[in-house]
Enzyme design. Structure first.
Site, PDB file in Angstrom:
ATOM      1  N   ASP A  80     -34.550  27.487  57.196  1.00  0.00           N
ATOM      2  CA  ASP A  80     -34.514  27.050  55.810  1.00  0.00           C
ATOM      3  C   ASP A  80     -34.362  28.240  54.859  1.00  0.00           C
ATOM      4  O   ASP A  80     -35.030  29.258  55.012  1.00  0.00           O
ATOM      5  CB  ASP A  80     -35.827  26.315  55.510  1.00  0.00           C
ATOM      6  CG  ASP A  80     -35.814  25.619  54.167  1.00  0.00           C
ATOM      7  OD1 ASP A  80     -36.661  25.978  53.324  1.00  0.00           O
ATOM      8  OD2 ASP A  80     -34.956  24.747  53.963  1.00  0.00           O
TER       9      ASP A  80
ATOM     10  N   HIS B 272     -30.063  16.301  53.852  1.00  0.00           N
ATOM     11  CA  HIS B 272     -31.163  15.625  53.136  1.00  0.00           C
ATOM     12  C   HIS B 272     -31.322  16.143  51.709  1.00  0.00           C
ATOM     13  O   HIS B 272     -32.168  15.657  50.960  1.00  0.00           O
ATOM     14  CB  HIS B 272     -32.472  15.873  53.894  1.00  0.00           C
ATOM     15  CG  HIS B 272     -32.810  17.312  53.949  1.00  0.00           C
ATOM     16  ND1 HIS B 272     -32.075  18.228  54.681  1.00  0.00           N
ATOM     17  CD2 HIS B 272     -33.751  18.026  53.306  1.00  0.00           C
ATOM     18  CE1 HIS B 272     -32.568  19.432  54.486  1.00  0.00           C
ATOM     19  NE2 HIS B 272     -33.586  19.342  53.661  1.00  0.00           N
ATOM     20  N   ASP B 273     -30.480  17.123  51.304  1.00  0.00           N
ATOM     21  CA  ASP B 273     -30.507  17.655  49.934  1.00  0.00           C
ATOM     22  C   ASP B 273     -29.287  17.231  49.132  1.00  0.00           C
ATOM     23  O   ASP B 273     -29.185  17.537  47.945  1.00  0.00           O
ATOM     24  CB  ASP B 273     -30.508  19.197  49.961  1.00  0.00           C
ATOM     25  CG  ASP B 273     -31.789  19.778  50.521  1.00  0.00           C
ATOM     26  OD1 ASP B 273     -31.720  20.884  51.099  1.00  0.00           O
ATOM     27  OD2 ASP B 273     -32.839  19.130  50.407  1.00  0.00           O
TER      28      ASP B 273
HETATM   29  O1  TEU Z   1     -33.059  23.711  50.480  1.00  0.00           O
HETATM   30  C1  TEU Z   1     -32.681  24.823  49.748  1.00  0.00           C
HETATM   31  C2  TEU Z   1     -31.699  24.427  48.785  1.00  0.00           C
HETATM   32  O2  TEU Z   1     -30.652  24.882  48.766  1.00  0.00           O
HETATM   33  C3  TEU Z   1     -32.047  23.286  47.971  1.00  0.00           C
HETATM   34  O3  TEU Z   1     -32.962  23.642  47.091  1.00  0.00           O
HETATM   35  C4  TEU Z   1     -30.870  22.753  47.295  1.00  0.00           C
HETATM   36  O4  TEU Z   1     -30.119  23.698  46.685  1.00  0.00           O
HETATM   37  C5  TEU Z   1     -31.235  21.849  46.259  1.00  0.00           C
HETATM   38  O5  TEU Z   1     -32.298  21.140  46.558  1.00  0.00           O
HETATM   39  C6  TEU Z   1     -30.074  20.964  46.075  1.00  0.00           C
HETATM   40  O6  TEU Z   1     -30.414  20.093  45.190  1.00  0.00           O
HETATM   41  C7  TEU Z   1     -34.017  23.903  51.474  1.00  0.00           C
HETATM   42  C8  TEU Z   1     -34.332  22.557  52.082  1.00  0.00           C
HETATM   43  O7  TEU Z   1     -33.180  22.042  52.664  1.00  0.00           O
HETATM   44  C9  TEU Z   1     -34.839  21.684  50.954  1.00  0.00           C
HETATM   45  O8  TEU Z   1     -35.057  20.374  51.393  1.00  0.00           O
HETATM   46  C10 TEU Z   1     -36.137  22.273  50.442  1.00  0.00           C
HETATM   47  O9  TEU Z   1     -36.536  21.549  49.335  1.00  0.00           O
HETATM   48  C11 TEU Z   1     -35.926  23.724  50.038  1.00  0.00           C
HETATM   49  O10 TEU Z   1     -35.191  24.491  50.976  1.00  0.00           O
HETATM   50  C12 TEU Z   1     -37.263  24.419  49.965  1.00  0.00           C
HETATM   51  O11 TEU Z   1     -37.809  24.506  51.252  1.00  0.00           O
END
Ligand code: TEU
Ligand code: CA
Length: 536
Positions: free
Chosen positions: A194, A310-311
């Site tokens: 991550d 999931h983002d």
């Molecule tokens: O995501 C990092 C990241 O890139 C996200 O913050 C993304 O840019 C943003 O949410 C898009 O809207 C990682 C994980 O995939 C995410 O689920 C976590 O929230 C984040 O790190 C913090 O651990």
């Protein structure tokens, strides 16, 4: 650089909260995943990427870990997970876990200790300052929060409950390497790391992504944990340039098998204005980015191919058309998965699942809820905020997996933790598996063909129709094979001369070809031929 099995693998991402609930508490869990292994095997998956299941107060749905060694009881037990690893291997697949090393939960014992006093031995495991600078959090607001007891501020790029670790502390690094090796010794096949591009940061000089110490720490981690192990490691690196991504995955030192690079993900955002300021996607921008990715990775390193996770919102809603769900979804995956790189399928993409227009009170994602509060405070009207949330909220891809048309889409007999998309009556795995002309069987066939044709792994990439803002087409070529991919990115019929490819084999198409001068809306066609060296 990736070993061959990695180059030939297809990875399926599972978001455990929303995949399958085996004990009817409305929350997906590990035993629920085990039940669905045959489904994944049948689809043609090689590797499962499991989003976090570790102990966590779930402030950011598990990306806030309070104990790296323990499993969150809501997902099951460590024994359940060990059993899942075993069963996944028995069914000829591999499993990688999600590793969140840039930050922990503020309920992790390290942070609880660190907060006790400025000279606590764990204080330096985190980043503290008397005078916070103006760095903002990804989840809105300042990235600094004052700790009342000691009067200092601690740094958190994400939520207040996700304090960043101070990777410059070698004792911390070695505790982490021990943890990584303990999980690898349990038999998992690697990690998704991550926001790993942040661990080399220099907060006080505001150098966050790809910071001055990144390579040093990646080399040290490789040396201490990954070297000599036949594993898949994929680094999520939102802030990393393509060139650096290729460099960090190059053959020589193999620091990571590949990375998630995000150049193609922010093309429907107004440049420099963040993810909530929308603009229509220009296909020429997408073609430019993919062309560069293919060219750079052809020379060095190895890449990943993904539309969603999931983002991110679901691909068919973002880049395709919900009304033309099957055709646009199959076109999008044809365009992407015949390129060089390792494909990633996010749960539900193989069904053409769509986003969902949440009501304000239905949102669960901390990033979305914080954005709503911040935008409202900035005087943005609610309708515009909701418009951005409907388009870009992470909750769009976190609705429960749609298995069938029974209650809660067959996800759970309890009350799901998040809204089930009402279109599950039509869009679900049971229907898709029945429908030979649906998304599921098309993607299954696509993954099969991808494995059979070496040109997909090794072929030189040549863009075609480069000036077209409606057609995405390219050729892949080796000395033995030629493959041509032609995709109509629009919902209009387009004139296109297909007669050029009469001598080719029609390898795959997502709808009948009406005549050789026309591409139907969202038509995707793949032509193939072996290059006969005889009569050049
Ligand atoms: O995501 C990092 C990241 O890139 C996200 O913050 C993304 O840019 C943003 O949410 C898009 O809207 C990682 C994980 O995939 C995410 O689920 C976590 O929230 C984040 O790190 C913090 O651990
Ligand atoms: Ca459950």
């Amino acid at each position: 650089m990736a070993n061959d099995w990695i180059k030939e693998s297809v990875v399926y991402q599972i978001y455990p909260l929303s995949f399958n609930d085996s004990n009817d508490d409305g929350i997906g869990d590990i035993n629920g995943i085990k039940e669905k292994l045959p489904y994944l095997k049948n689809l043609g998956i090689d590797v499962i990427w499991l989003s976090p299941v570790y102990q966590s107060p779930m402030d950011d749905n598990g990306y806030d870990i309070s104990n790296y060694y323990e499993i969150n009881p809501m997902f099951g037990t460590k024994e359940d997970l060990i059993d899942l690893i075993k069963e996944t291997h028995n069914q000829g697949m591999k499993l990688i876990m999600d590793l969140v090393l840039n930050h922990t939960s503020d309920e992790h014992v390290w942070f609880k200790e660190a907060k006790k006093s400025k000279d606590n031995p764990y204080r330096d495991y985190y980043i503290w300052s008397d005078t916070p600078n103006d760095i903002t959090s990804v989840f809105s607001g300042s990235a600094w929060t004052k700790d009342i007891l000691t009067g200092q501020y601690y740094f958190h790029l994400f939520s207040k409950k996700q304090p960043d670790l101070n990777w410059q502390n070698s004792a911390l690094r070695h505790e982490i390497y021990q943890m990584i090796n303990d999980w690898l010794d349990l038999g998992i096949d690697g990690f998704r790391l991550d926001v790993i591009d942040l661990i080399g940061k220099d907060v006080f000089n505001k150098k966050l992504s790809d910071g001055p110490y990144l390579e040093t720490f990646l080399k040290e981690m490789h040396e201490a944990c990954f070297k000599g192990r036949d594993i898949l490691t994929v680094g999520e690196m939102p802030g990393l340039s393509l060139e650096r991504a290729a460099y960090l995955t190059k053959e020589e030192d193999h620091l990571l098998s590949m990375v998630f690079q995000f150049d193609h993900i922010s093309l429907d955002e107004q440049p420099g204005k963040g993810k909530w300021e929308l603009k229509p996607l220009d296909l020429l921008d997408l073609k430019r980015v993919f062309k560069r990715q293919q060219e750079v990775y052809e020379k060095q390193g190895w890449g990943s191919l993904f539309w969603s996770n999931h983002d991110q919102p679901r691909a068919v809603s973002r880049y395709g058309s919900v009304n033309q769900r099957v055709l646009s979804s199959t076109m999008l995956h044809t365009l992407l998965f015949f390129q060089r790189g390792t494909p990633y399928i996010y749960q539900g993409e193989e069904l053409g699942m769509t986003g969902y227009r949440f009501k304000l009170e239905e949102f669960k994602d901390i990033e979305s809820i914080n954005y709503y509060k911040e935008a409202l405070a900035l005087g943005i009207n609610e309708a515009d905020i909701l418009k951005s949330l409907h388009q870009k909220s992470r909750d769009n891809s976190r609705t429960p997996m749609q298995w069938d048309d029974t209650k809660n889409a067959g996800f759970s007999n309890g009350t799901p933790w998040i809204k089930v998309n009402p279109n599950y009556k039509e869009i679900n795995a049971a229907n898709e598996q029945q429908d030979k002309n649906g998304v599921y069987h098309y993607i299954k066939k696509l993954l099969q063909l991808r494995k059979e044709k070496n040109v997909v792994k090794e072929g030189h990439f040549t863009p075609l129709d480069e000036t077209s803002s409606q057609i995405f087409s390219y050729q892949r070529k080796t000395s033995n094979e030629t493959l041509v991919v032609i995709c109509n990115f629009t919902n209009e019929a387009l004139t296109y001369d297909l007669s050029t490819y009469q001598s080719y084999e029609l390898l795959l198409t997502n709808q009948p070809i009406t005549n050789d001068h026309c591409l139907s809306p969202y038509q995707a066609i793949v032509y193939y031929k072996e290059n006969n060296h005889g009569n050049h």
